[in-house]
Every structure is written in structure tokens, then in C-alpha cells.
Scaffold this motif. Structure first.
Motif, PDB file in Angstrom:
ATOM      1  N   THR A  88      16.014  62.154   8.589  1.00 31.20           N
ATOM      2  CA  THR A  88      16.988  61.336   9.488  1.00 31.20           C
ATOM      3  C   THR A  88      16.226  60.969  10.685  1.00 31.20           C
ATOM      4  O   THR A  88      15.236  61.190  11.188  1.00 31.20           O
ATOM      5  CB  THR A  88      17.918  62.581   9.850  1.00 31.20           C
ATOM      6  OG1 THR A  88      17.465  63.388  10.806  1.00 31.20           O
ATOM      7  CG2 THR A  88      18.765  63.152   8.559  1.00 31.20           C
ATOM      8  N   HIS A 129      16.997  61.740  13.615  1.00 26.59           N
ATOM      9  CA  HIS A 129      17.095  62.695  14.574  1.00 26.59           C
ATOM     10  C   HIS A 129      15.579  63.508  14.091  1.00 26.59           C
ATOM     11  O   HIS A 129      14.946  63.744  15.015  1.00 26.59           O
ATOM     12  CB  HIS A 129      18.154  63.708  14.348  1.00 26.59           C
ATOM     13  CG  HIS A 129      18.108  64.894  15.290  1.00 26.59           C
ATOM     14  ND1 HIS A 129      17.393  66.066  14.901  1.00 26.59           N
ATOM     15  CD2 HIS A 129      18.568  65.155  16.576  1.00 26.59           C
ATOM     16  CE1 HIS A 129      17.610  67.053  15.914  1.00 26.59           C
ATOM     17  NE2 HIS A 129      18.380  66.327  17.004  1.00 26.59           N
ATOM     18  N   GLN A 130      15.337  63.504  12.911  1.00 24.14           N
ATOM     19  CA  GLN A 130      14.102  64.541  12.580  1.00 24.14           C
ATOM     20  C   GLN A 130      12.974  63.238  12.771  1.00 24.14           C
ATOM     21  O   GLN A 130      11.770  64.031  13.283  1.00 24.14           O
ATOM     22  CB  GLN A 130      13.921  64.612  11.016  1.00 24.14           C
ATOM     23  CG  GLN A 130      12.928  65.497  10.773  1.00 24.14           C
ATOM     24  CD  GLN A 130      12.685  66.894  11.643  1.00 24.14           C
ATOM     25  OE1 GLN A 130      13.696  67.705  11.503  1.00 24.14           O
ATOM     26  NE2 GLN A 130      11.833  67.145  12.182  1.00 24.14           N
ATOM     27  N   ALA A 184      12.429  63.948  16.585  1.00 22.21           N
ATOM     28  CA  ALA A 184      12.028  65.124  16.976  1.00 22.21           C
ATOM     29  C   ALA A 184      10.594  65.659  16.553  1.00 22.21           C
ATOM     30  O   ALA A 184       9.706  65.997  17.266  1.00 22.21           O
ATOM     31  CB  ALA A 184      12.796  66.166  16.190  1.00 22.21           C
ATOM     32  N   LEU A 218      18.060  66.792  22.317  1.00 23.77           N
ATOM     33  CA  LEU A 218      17.881  65.582  21.665  1.00 23.77           C
ATOM     34  C   LEU A 218      19.344  65.583  21.164  1.00 23.77           C
ATOM     35  O   LEU A 218      19.921  66.419  20.324  1.00 23.77           O
ATOM     36  CB  LEU A 218      16.926  65.872  20.526  1.00 23.77           C
ATOM     37  CG  LEU A 218      16.547  65.121  19.733  1.00 23.77           C
ATOM     38  CD1 LEU A 218      15.589  63.897  20.678  1.00 23.77           C
ATOM     39  CD2 LEU A 218      15.477  65.223  18.711  1.00 23.77           C
ATOM     40  N   ASP A 271      21.898  63.681  18.581  1.00 22.64           N
ATOM     41  CA  ASP A 271      22.011  63.052  17.480  1.00 22.64           C
ATOM     42  C   ASP A 271      22.954  62.028  17.352  1.00 22.64           C
ATOM     43  O   ASP A 271      24.259  62.486  17.107  1.00 22.64           O
ATOM     44  CB  ASP A 271      22.008  63.927  16.330  1.00 22.64           C
ATOM     45  CG  ASP A 271      21.987  63.316  15.013  1.00 22.64           C
ATOM     46  OD1 ASP A 271      22.050  62.107  14.739  1.00 22.64           O
ATOM     47  OD2 ASP A 271      21.589  64.258  13.818  1.00 22.64           O
ATOM     48  N   VAL A 273      19.200  58.068  18.655  1.00 22.36           N
ATOM     49  CA  VAL A 273      18.750  59.357  19.183  1.00 22.36           C
ATOM     50  C   VAL A 273      18.413  59.305  20.667  1.00 22.36           C
ATOM     51  O   VAL A 273      17.914  58.288  20.967  1.00 22.36           O
ATOM     52  CB  VAL A 273      17.728  59.855  18.443  1.00 22.36           C
ATOM     53  CG1 VAL A 273      17.396  61.297  18.871  1.00 22.36           C
ATOM     54  CG2 VAL A 273      17.934  59.818  16.747  1.00 22.36           C
TER      55      VAL A 273
END
Length: 130
Positions: free
Chosen positions: A3, A5-6, A9, A73, A75, A80
Motif C-alpha cells: 500500500t 502507507h507501507q 513507512a 503516519l 493513511d 500519505v
């Protein structure tokens, strides 16, 4: 597929490890990376090579221990937001700096397409002035 988000991150995790290749593993070849007006690396830099040369190398040469400490963080799907603080000591003045910062990331097709930084540039400037 990871994603957005990942992906962001993972960028921050690579930054914490000082792993420049990991930081840019998911960054598009034509990324538009904008550092805020008034910041030492102000402007929009296109492509990972420009970002590394005009942002990360400059910060590394002018500041000791320059780091971003992620607080949270957010999402928002393809958008993001990273919220946290910059910390560093200016090499020429010896002054330390801590400034709040927000990073806004746009991710599409598994790649970071846009990055924009918002920070208190006055705090950064004060640390770099004698």
C-alpha cells in the motif's frame, strides 16, 4: 502489492538505517520532490539523482546528525502524511535545531510520484546563522 502507507513507512525505516538505496527503492524516476521556500534545499527537484544531490547531500554536509523523527503516519489512500520533527546541529555554527515538519506523499502505481515538505524554516535558519 504494498500500500502507499507501507511504501512511505518503508522509506522512513530505510532513512532511520541511513540506507539511501532503500529510501529511493520506491521513488519514481520523475518524482517531483518539493522542499519548502526558506529551507536550505528549497525548490522542486525532479528525479532521485537531483533529490539526493540537492537535498540529502546538502543536508549531510551542512548539518551533523540530521534526522527526521516520525511521530505519526496518516493513511489517506494514495496520499500519505508523515508528521514529526527535524533534529540536527549546524556544522558551521554549532547551533542545534528542532523543527516540526509535515511531509505529504503522493503514491501511484507503487511509486512515490510527489513529495512536499512543510516546516518552520525560521527555526532552521536561526540555527545556521552566526
Amino acid at each position: 502489492m504494498r500500500t502507499p502507507h507501507q511504501i512511505v513507512a518503508d522509506h522512513y525505516a530505510a532513512s532511520d538505517r541511513h540506507d539511501i538505496d532503500g529510501m529511493f527503492a520506491d521513488v519514481a524516476a520523475d518524482v517531483q520532490w518539493t522542499e519548502m521556500a526558506g529551507f536550505p534545499c528549497a525548490g522542486t527537484h525532479v528525479g532521485p539523482a537531483q533529490v539526493i544531490d540537492k537535498v540529502f547531500k546538502v543536508l549531510g554536509s551542512e548539518w551533523e546528525g540530521y534526522r527526521f523523527v516520525l511521530e505519526r503516519l496518516v493513511d489517506g489512500g494514495d496520499t500519505v502524511v508523515g508528521i514529526g520533527d527535524y533534529h540536527a546541529r549546524h556544522r558551521a555554527t554549532g547551533k542545534t535545531m528542532q523543527a516540526r515538519v509535515t511531509h505529504v506523499w503522493q503514491v501511484a502505481g507503487g511509486k512515490v510520484r510527489r513529495f512536499e515538505q512543510f516546516t518552520d524554516t525560521l527555526l532552521v535558519a536561526r540555527a545556521s546563522q552566526p
